[in-house]
Write an enzyme that holds these catalytic residues in place. Structure first.
Site, PDB file in Angstrom:
ATOM      1  N   PHE A 155     -19.726   0.856  -4.396  1.00  0.00           N
ATOM      2  CA  PHE A 155     -20.267   0.845  -5.249  1.00  0.00           C
ATOM      3  C   PHE A 155     -22.279   0.808  -4.218  1.00  0.00           C
ATOM      4  CE2 PHE A 155     -23.707  -1.911  -6.883  1.00  0.00           C
ATOM      5  CZ  PHE A 155     -24.295  -1.818  -7.723  1.00  0.00           C
ATOM      6  N   ARG A 208     -16.526  -1.681  -3.037  1.00  0.00           N
ATOM      7  CA  ARG A 208     -15.571  -0.553  -3.676  1.00  0.00           C
ATOM      8  C   ARG A 208     -16.835   0.250  -3.231  1.00  0.00           C
ATOM      9  NH1 ARG A 208     -10.609  -3.497  -4.627  1.00  0.00           N
ATOM     10  NH2 ARG A 208     -10.578  -6.139  -5.193  1.00  0.00           N
ATOM     11  N   TYR A 217       0.433  -1.797  -0.425  1.00  0.00           N
ATOM     12  CA  TYR A 217       0.049   0.138   0.058  1.00  0.00           C
ATOM     13  C   TYR A 217       0.984   1.648  -0.024  1.00  0.00           C
ATOM     14  CZ  TYR A 217      -3.885  -3.072   1.035  1.00  0.00           C
ATOM     15  OH  TYR A 217      -4.510  -4.580   1.306  1.00  0.00           O
ATOM     16  N   SER A 233     -12.791  -4.790   0.992  1.00  0.00           N
ATOM     17  CA  SER A 233     -14.278  -4.020  -0.006  1.00  0.00           C
ATOM     18  C   SER A 233     -15.359  -4.994   0.872  1.00  0.00           C
ATOM     19  CB  SER A 233     -14.298  -4.719  -1.755  1.00  0.00           C
ATOM     20  OG  SER A 233     -12.463  -4.159  -1.573  1.00  0.00           O
ATOM     21  N   PRO A 234     -16.207  -4.308   1.801  1.00  0.00           N
ATOM     22  CA  PRO A 234     -17.364  -4.947   1.785  1.00  0.00           C
ATOM     23  C   PRO A 234     -18.386  -4.196   1.519  1.00  0.00           C
ATOM     24  CG  PRO A 234     -15.846  -4.206   3.723  1.00  0.00           C
ATOM     25  CD  PRO A 234     -15.016  -3.846   2.925  1.00  0.00           C
TER      26      PRO A 234
END
Length: 335
Positions: free
Chosen positions: A213, A211, A56, A207-208
């Protein structure tokens, strides 16, 4: 007090904080002062599971966590990852992402991470990607050696299949598996969720909110040039319109429950199984606090069923990863 769940040998807040967004993947890094406020706000709000990686920001996330959170090290469980990092291949100072699971590389990456994190030991250390040129037993064996050396306390794997998990676990006990999991990415339900339960490993769902959305209004055309979602099929024009059609009914369900769309996506994971720990990431304190309140949302069996019927592998359009990224992971896929 926030809901607590086991993470290998540790007990942590059920909802953790993924620390990729502050410096990597979704556009320019957030300003350092803002990232510092975010990390401290998470700690003050009861988050005790912080997750980062050597990849990262090519070390920037670990460096920031070390700078901000080292004085509070006794208050949280620290997870990081190795096996995928930035390497200067041409000697021109330009780092490129490389998957390398050789034992000597993992040892060197760990030492560098310890320095950046300003800690003597990393609580949970994941193999970020299985390097398919190296038997997983060799990579995991090296991580087991790091446990015995006192450099790390527990071993995890990321984006692996149930078969690879079992091979690795036979070499050294695996405490956690981290893989993308949300209403719109249901691949872990094929096999690895059950495999984790069988061996007693935690399942960390990154990413629960799909991402972003399932959390906020997105416009893929406005994504930053370096936003990794630009390479993800679901956000391309060929699939985006179809996926957007799922949102009105989804948001209506959130309103019916009395929570935000982001909270609904995280609460769904908390209700799926007690060994699942959602790991949302954000660069904003208000989103952090919103996400953390998801552990107080209660979902009926009827709402769970309606959610899963609405958003699943049959109703979502497009693959979650590009062809290149799919080759790099080992997770099961639906036929």
């Amino acid at each position: 007090m926030p809901q607590q769940r086991p993470l290998g040998p540790f007990t942590v807040s059920a909802i953790g904080l993924g620390c990729m967004n502050i410096c990597h993947a979704y556009g320019p890094p957030v300003p350092e002062a803002q990232a510092e406020r975010l990390l401290l706000a998470a700690l003050d709000d009861g988050v005790t599971h912080f997750d980062t990686a050597a990849l990262y920001g090519f070390g920037a996330s670990e460096t920031l966590i070390g700078k901000v959170l080292a004085p509070h090290r006794h208050r949280f469980t620290l997870a990081s990852k190795c096996g995928m990092q930035g390497v200067d291949l041409k000697g021109d100072g330009q780092l490129v992402r490389v998957i390398d699971g050789r034992p000597e590389t993992l040892r060197a990456t760990c030492e560098a991470s310890l320095r950046r994190l300003r800690t003597e030991v990393i609580d949970l250390y994941y193999l970020h990607r299985w390097d398919k040129q190296v038997p997983v037993e060799e990579s995991v064996g090296a991580l087991g050696d790091l446990v015995r050396a006192g450099k790390i306390r527990a071993v995890g794997l990321s984006e692996v299949s149930a078969a690879t998990l079992r091979k690795a676990h036979a070499e050294y006990p695996i405490s956690a598996v981290q893989t993308e999991y949300s209403l719109w990415t249901r691949n872990p339900e094929i096999a690895v969720l059950d495999a984790c339960r069988e061996i007693g490993a935690a399942f960390v769902a990154f990413s629960p909110t799909a991402r972003g959305f399932l959390a906020i209004d997105l416009d893929p055309q406005a994504f930053d040039a370096k936003d990794i979602r630009r390479a993800m099929p679901r956000f391309t024009p060929a699939h985006w319109a179809a996926n957007q059609r799922l949102l009105p009914a989804y948001r209506a369900l959130a309103a019916e429950v009395g929570c935000t769309p982001a909270q609904l996506s995280i609460a769904w994971l908390l209700h799926k199984a007690p060994h699942i720990l959602p790991l949302p990431g954000t660069g904003h304190v208000d989103h952090l606090l919103e996400n953390n309140r998801a552990d107080g949302v209660r979902l009926s069996a009827d709402v769970m069923q309606r959610l899963e019927a609405l958003i699943n592998q049959h109703t979502v359009s497009g693959n979650r990863y590009s062809e290149q990224s799919n080759r790099e992971v080992d997770t099961e896929v639906f036929a």
